[in-house]
Write an enzyme that holds these catalytic residues in place. Sequence first.
Site, PDB file in Angstrom:
ATOM      1  N   SER A 110       0.803  -1.221   0.000  1.00 46.05           N
ATOM      2  CA  SER A 110       0.000   0.000   0.000  1.00 46.05           C
ATOM      3  C   SER A 110       0.835   1.269   0.000  1.00 46.05           C
ATOM      4  O   SER A 110       0.330   2.335  -0.365  1.00 46.05           O
ATOM      5  CB  SER A 110      -0.943   0.002   1.213  1.00 46.05           C
ATOM      6  N   SER A 173      -1.616   4.235   3.244  1.00 45.45           N
ATOM      7  CA  SER A 173      -2.437   4.882   2.213  1.00 45.45           C
ATOM      8  C   SER A 173      -2.713   6.349   2.521  1.00 45.45           C
ATOM      9  O   SER A 173      -2.388   7.219   1.707  1.00 45.45           O
ATOM     10  CB  SER A 173      -3.735   4.101   2.009  1.00 45.45           C
ATOM     11  N   ASP A 334      -8.802  -4.655   3.458  1.00 41.30           N
ATOM     12  CA  ASP A 334      -7.485  -5.292   3.358  1.00 41.30           C
ATOM     13  C   ASP A 334      -7.193  -6.170   4.563  1.00 41.30           C
ATOM     14  O   ASP A 334      -6.692  -7.297   4.430  1.00 41.30           O
ATOM     15  CB  ASP A 334      -6.438  -4.186   3.225  1.00 41.30           C
ATOM     16  N   HIS A 450      -1.100  -9.949  -0.736  1.00 37.22           N
ATOM     17  CA  HIS A 450      -1.700  -9.231  -1.852  1.00 37.22           C
ATOM     18  C   HIS A 450      -1.520 -10.055  -3.123  1.00 37.22           C
ATOM     19  O   HIS A 450      -0.757 -11.021  -3.153  1.00 37.22           O
ATOM     20  CB  HIS A 450      -1.029  -7.871  -2.039  1.00 37.22           C
TER      21      HIS A 450
END
Length: 529
Positions: A110, A173, A334, A450
Amino acid sequence: MWGACLLLLGLSLQVCPSVIPVEEENPAFWNRKAAEALDAAKKLKPIQTSAKNLVILMGDGMGVSTVTATRILKGQQQGHLGPETQLAMDRFPHMALSKTYNTDKQIPDSAGTGTAFLCGVKTNMKVIGLSAAARFNQCNTTWGNEVVSVMHRAKKAGKSVGVVTTTSVQHASPAGTYAHTVNRGWYSDAQMPASALQDGCKDISTQLISNMDIDVILGGGRKFMFPKGTPDQEYPTDTKQAGTRLDGRNLVQEWLAKHQGARYVWNRSELIQASLNRSVTHLMGLFEPNDMKYEIHRDPAQDPSLAEMTEVAVRMLSRNPKGFYLFVEGGRIDHGHHETVAYRALTEAVMFDSAVDKADKLTSEQDTMILVTADHSHVFSFGGYTQRGASIFGLAPFKAEDGKSFTSILYGNGPGYKLHNGARADVTEEESSNPTYQQQAAVPLSSETHSGEDVAIFARGPQAHLVHGVQEQNYIAHVMAFAACLEPYTDCGLASPAGQSSAVSPGYMSTLLCLLAGKMLMLMAAAEP
């Protein structure tokens, strides 16, 4: 029973007729729907003016498979079959695919992705707000490699700016909007090595209050703002939730001292009160010591939802006649995936879509560009030829080769890999419907990873037609900067939106009344003996 209405032969599938809505058996139904969509597409015209306001909503880890599963869950929560449901983001007329790789990693994180879509430059994994010339954890590679976020450029142009997240506000983020750091984990000075502090690197919390003037900051992350041992306001007896800072600084007080109209809040009631007070020009709301609670665990009387925080931010930022920039993150999608607990991930995604709906309805597409996207995807999948209308969390209608049941949702890796007596567990419907159930994974890992596939970008508003095709992820920041004529596109040549009216749409007053009614009910409940 499934045996009576499901025939599985190779890849052929026959669905029980009772599941299919009667009107869908008629070809005219599908022809009519396609014709309506075609008519709408033919009438679609790009909005060629500049954007007064910019809103980007990012679902952390919300890959395309997650979007589809969220659509099904939202529909089933409303009593529908599921797949035919329309998400708020589905209403947006323009879309593209975004390539998410970091400069050094095929499968991204991220920090690198956030730097791409917020600053317009791809970079390395775990690095925020710096070019790929910076090196992870090497403080001396910070200076000279800083890249500037679109939010920073919007502030420089006189717009109000805000950050909203369900994670901590120091998370990779949101930090991409304001921070420059070679280590995404440096939330406070307590997480930093002495050498980095000596070399002059600053923790992310310090950068939050010093790098730029942010008008609205809403999310979690209280404990990184206060001196070590400072009792938390909500959990005063829990030492794990106490302040962490070793430098003795109270960053909240320092931030308040900078702005005459600043207000700090830590619960929903205070948030609503502050947002209705027009003398409040700057608002910081930190609702948990670290990340905010999952939506399914949230106390609605204590903590605001992502949709509520989004509404407060839009309302406050809209007071600026020059416009605003807002970043909104549904960050715990997430986290649910990393735990291989799909119920948490998908219910977070449903709430995220509610925030998208709020932003869409509270603003005008004539002067506000809204982009919805993800930073990356996850090794999350759902399959198994389930019947339409079957629970998204349910079982496949047939057994696996080992003679055991399996869920439609599965993960490629993660903590859901578990063996019982050396074999895979035979999951039941009751187990799979539990909100804490960990879906099975193919490879054992303490945290699911991810994945590397492209993610979607949904767009509406001025210049949204530029969101098209398959693009590098950093293209997003450039589209937004161009749409608002921000650096380096100040000579964009775009006309201003007609009327330069307030961003808040006519439906705003009804939502304001709902907020006021909720506040009155809370006060009445508190007054009861």
